[in-house]
Motif scaffolding. Structure first.
Motif, PDB file in Angstrom:
ATOM      1  N   ASP A 215     -49.940  28.210 -31.779  1.00 18.32           N
ATOM      2  CA  ASP A 215     -49.716  28.428 -33.114  1.00 18.32           C
ATOM      3  C   ASP A 215     -48.413  28.505 -33.651  1.00 18.32           C
ATOM      4  O   ASP A 215     -47.985  28.036 -34.546  1.00 18.32           O
ATOM      5  N   GLU A 216     -47.237  29.128 -32.853  1.00 14.67           N
ATOM      6  CA  GLU A 216     -46.075  29.116 -33.386  1.00 14.67           C
ATOM      7  C   GLU A 216     -45.467  27.796 -33.182  1.00 14.67           C
ATOM      8  O   GLU A 216     -44.725  27.262 -34.036  1.00 14.67           O
ATOM      9  N   THR A 217     -45.829  27.019 -32.094  1.00 10.76           N
ATOM     10  CA  THR A 217     -45.291  25.455 -32.233  1.00 10.76           C
ATOM     11  C   THR A 217     -45.901  24.908 -33.266  1.00 10.76           C
ATOM     12  O   THR A 217     -45.057  24.030 -33.858  1.00 10.76           O
ATOM     13  N   ARG A 218     -47.127  24.904 -33.699  1.00 11.61           N
ATOM     14  CA  ARG A 218     -47.589  24.215 -34.848  1.00 11.61           C
ATOM     15  C   ARG A 218     -46.841  24.622 -36.179  1.00 11.61           C
ATOM     16  O   ARG A 218     -46.431  23.683 -36.793  1.00 11.61           O
ATOM     17  N   LYS A 219     -46.707  25.910 -36.296  1.00  9.57           N
ATOM     18  CA  LYS A 219     -45.796  26.254 -37.514  1.00  9.57           C
ATOM     19  C   LYS A 219     -44.590  25.704 -37.438  1.00  9.57           C
ATOM     20  O   LYS A 219     -43.803  25.185 -38.408  1.00  9.57           O
ATOM     21  N   TYR A 220     -43.865  25.588 -36.315  1.00  7.31           N
ATOM     22  CA  TYR A 220     -42.590  24.987 -36.129  1.00  7.31           C
ATOM     23  C   TYR A 220     -42.525  23.520 -36.568  1.00  7.31           C
ATOM     24  O   TYR A 220     -41.604  22.954 -37.372  1.00  7.31           O
ATOM     25  N   ILE A 221     -43.396  22.705 -35.878  1.00 11.50           N
ATOM     26  CA  ILE A 221     -43.468  21.560 -36.408  1.00 11.50           C
ATOM     27  C   ILE A 221     -43.736  21.187 -37.634  1.00 11.50           C
ATOM     28  O   ILE A 221     -43.154  20.448 -38.477  1.00 11.50           O
ATOM     29  N   HIS A 222     -44.893  22.015 -38.296  1.00 13.36           N
ATOM     30  CA  HIS A 222     -44.898  22.065 -39.594  1.00 13.36           C
ATOM     31  C   HIS A 222     -43.708  22.084 -40.638  1.00 13.36           C
ATOM     32  O   HIS A 222     -43.532  21.243 -41.589  1.00 13.36           O
ATOM     33  N   ASP A 223     -43.043  23.216 -40.305  1.00 10.15           N
ATOM     34  CA  ASP A 223     -41.804  23.426 -41.108  1.00 10.15           C
ATOM     35  C   ASP A 223     -40.565  22.267 -40.911  1.00 10.15           C
ATOM     36  O   ASP A 223     -40.238  21.861 -41.923  1.00 10.15           O
ATOM     37  N   LEU A 224     -40.607  21.595 -39.694  1.00  9.16           N
ATOM     38  CA  LEU A 224     -39.758  20.492 -39.505  1.00  9.16           C
ATOM     39  C   LEU A 224     -40.191  19.390 -40.206  1.00  9.16           C
ATOM     40  O   LEU A 224     -39.609  18.738 -41.023  1.00  9.16           O
ATOM     41  N   ALA A 225     -41.598  19.072 -40.083  1.00 10.21           N
ATOM     42  CA  ALA A 225     -42.362  18.326 -41.088  1.00 10.21           C
ATOM     43  C   ALA A 225     -41.899  18.109 -42.483  1.00 10.21           C
ATOM     44  O   ALA A 225     -41.471  17.399 -43.249  1.00 10.21           O
ATOM     45  N   ASN A 226     -42.040  19.464 -43.117  1.00 11.38           N
ATOM     46  CA  ASN A 226     -41.697  19.672 -44.585  1.00 11.38           C
ATOM     47  C   ASN A 226     -40.256  19.481 -44.811  1.00 11.38           C
ATOM     48  O   ASN A 226     -39.957  19.083 -45.901  1.00 11.38           O
ATOM     49  N   THR A 227     -39.317  20.048 -43.932  1.00 10.85           N
ATOM     50  CA  THR A 227     -38.077  19.812 -44.076  1.00 10.85           C
ATOM     51  C   THR A 227     -37.625  18.271 -44.087  1.00 10.85           C
ATOM     52  O   THR A 227     -36.978  18.006 -45.296  1.00 10.85           O
ATOM     53  N   PHE A 228     -38.096  17.500 -43.114  1.00  9.93           N
ATOM     54  CA  PHE A 228     -37.860  16.087 -43.290  1.00  9.93           C
ATOM     55  C   PHE A 228     -38.499  15.405 -44.675  1.00  9.93           C
ATOM     56  O   PHE A 228     -37.745  14.569 -44.912  1.00  9.93           O
ATOM     57  N   SER A 229     -39.653  15.868 -45.168  1.00 11.22           N
ATOM     58  CA  SER A 229     -40.227  15.321 -46.191  1.00 11.22           C
ATOM     59  C   SER A 229     -39.353  15.611 -47.592  1.00 11.22           C
ATOM     60  O   SER A 229     -39.313  14.872 -48.495  1.00 11.22           O
ATOM     61  N   ILE A 230     -38.564  16.876 -47.393  1.00 10.73           N
ATOM     62  CA  ILE A 230     -37.541  17.148 -48.661  1.00 10.73           C
ATOM     63  C   ILE A 230     -36.326  16.071 -48.349  1.00 10.73           C
ATOM     64  O   ILE A 230     -35.651  15.401 -49.514  1.00 10.73           O
ATOM     65  N   ILE A 231     -35.991  16.023 -47.239  1.00 15.32           N
ATOM     66  CA  ILE A 231     -34.815  15.089 -46.961  1.00 15.32           C
ATOM     67  C   ILE A 231     -35.092  13.323 -47.316  1.00 15.32           C
ATOM     68  O   ILE A 231     -34.559  12.833 -47.998  1.00 15.32           O
ATOM     69  N   ASP A 232     -36.444  13.252 -47.084  1.00 19.03           N
ATOM     70  CA  ASP A 232     -36.975  11.884 -47.328  1.00 19.03           C
ATOM     71  C   ASP A 232     -36.889  11.726 -48.802  1.00 19.03           C
ATOM     72  O   ASP A 232     -36.512  10.560 -49.414  1.00 19.03           O
ATOM     73  N   ALA A 233     -37.339  12.697 -49.659  1.00 16.19           N
ATOM     74  CA  ALA A 233     -37.619  12.355 -51.290  1.00 16.19           C
ATOM     75  C   ALA A 233     -35.907  12.346 -51.699  1.00 16.19           C
ATOM     76  O   ALA A 233     -35.938  11.780 -52.629  1.00 16.19           O
ATOM     77  N   SER A 234     -35.063  13.251 -51.067  1.00 13.17           N
ATOM     78  CA  SER A 234     -33.579  12.807 -51.293  1.00 13.17           C
ATOM     79  C   SER A 234     -32.911  11.654 -51.151  1.00 13.17           C
ATOM     80  O   SER A 234     -32.287  10.993 -52.046  1.00 13.17           O
ATOM     81  N   VAL A 235     -33.392  11.255 -50.001  1.00 11.41           N
ATOM     82  CA  VAL A 235     -32.814   9.621 -49.759  1.00 11.41           C
ATOM     83  C   VAL A 235     -33.551   8.895 -50.582  1.00 11.41           C
ATOM     84  O   VAL A 235     -32.566   7.928 -50.913  1.00 11.41           O
ATOM     85  N   SER A 236     -34.871   8.697 -50.827  1.00  9.99           N
ATOM     86  CA  SER A 236     -35.266   7.942 -51.556  1.00  9.99           C
ATOM     87  C   SER A 236     -34.610   8.056 -53.028  1.00  9.99           C
ATOM     88  O   SER A 236     -34.481   6.767 -53.727  1.00  9.99           O
ATOM     89  N   ARG A 237     -34.403   9.008 -53.579  1.00  7.15           N
ATOM     90  CA  ARG A 237     -33.756   9.249 -54.989  1.00  7.15           C
ATOM     91  C   ARG A 237     -32.607   8.656 -55.027  1.00  7.15           C
ATOM     92  O   ARG A 237     -32.129   7.727 -55.891  1.00  7.15           O
ATOM     93  N   ALA A 238     -31.674   8.914 -54.080  1.00  8.05           N
ATOM     94  CA  ALA A 238     -30.395   8.302 -53.842  1.00  8.05           C
ATOM     95  C   ALA A 238     -30.274   7.000 -53.581  1.00  8.05           C
ATOM     96  O   ALA A 238     -29.617   6.171 -54.308  1.00  8.05           O
ATOM     97  N   LEU A 239     -31.295   6.285 -52.970  1.00  8.23           N
ATOM     98  CA  LEU A 239     -31.748   4.787 -52.737  1.00  8.23           C
ATOM     99  C   LEU A 239     -31.942   4.139 -53.878  1.00  8.23           C
ATOM    100  O   LEU A 239     -31.303   3.294 -54.575  1.00  8.23           O
ATOM    101  N   THR A 240     -32.827   4.808 -54.938  1.00 11.86           N
ATOM    102  CA  THR A 240     -33.171   4.229 -56.290  1.00 11.86           C
ATOM    103  C   THR A 240     -32.059   4.239 -56.880  1.00 11.86           C
ATOM    104  O   THR A 240     -31.937   3.202 -57.549  1.00 11.86           O
ATOM    105  N   MET A 241     -31.211   5.188 -57.135  1.00  5.78           N
ATOM    106  CA  MET A 241     -30.181   5.641 -58.056  1.00  5.78           C
ATOM    107  C   MET A 241     -29.069   4.457 -57.701  1.00  5.78           C
ATOM    108  O   MET A 241     -28.439   3.710 -58.505  1.00  5.78           O
TER     109      MET A 241
END
Length: 78
Positions: A4-30
């Protein structure tokens, strides 16, 4: 760390990467829109964006695998 802790940790990492992805996509567009002369930087950002998207996908697959292991373990205990 249990499953359960492993699943939550992976979930948190994926969410963090998704936020980074949105920022990179925005910078790329601009950059693409406002500074097309920065072709090398745009290419680097495109590659970074691809790697981030692959990482998010891989983490989500791993999270699902761990989730399935948790369910299998719970089912075997009953």
């Amino acid at each position: 760390m249990n499953h359960d802790e492993t699943r939550k940790y992976i979930h948190d990492l994926a969410n963090t990467f998704s936020i980074i992805d949105a920022s990179v996509s925005r910078a790329l567009t601009m950059l693409t829109r406002n500074h097309p002369e920065l072709a090398e930087e745009i290419t680097r950002l495109k590659k970074a964006d691809e790697y981030i998207k692959k990482s998010v996908h891989t983490l989500r697959s791993l999270r699902e695998h761990v989730h399935n292991q948790i369910n299998a373990q719970k089912n075997s205990e009953t």
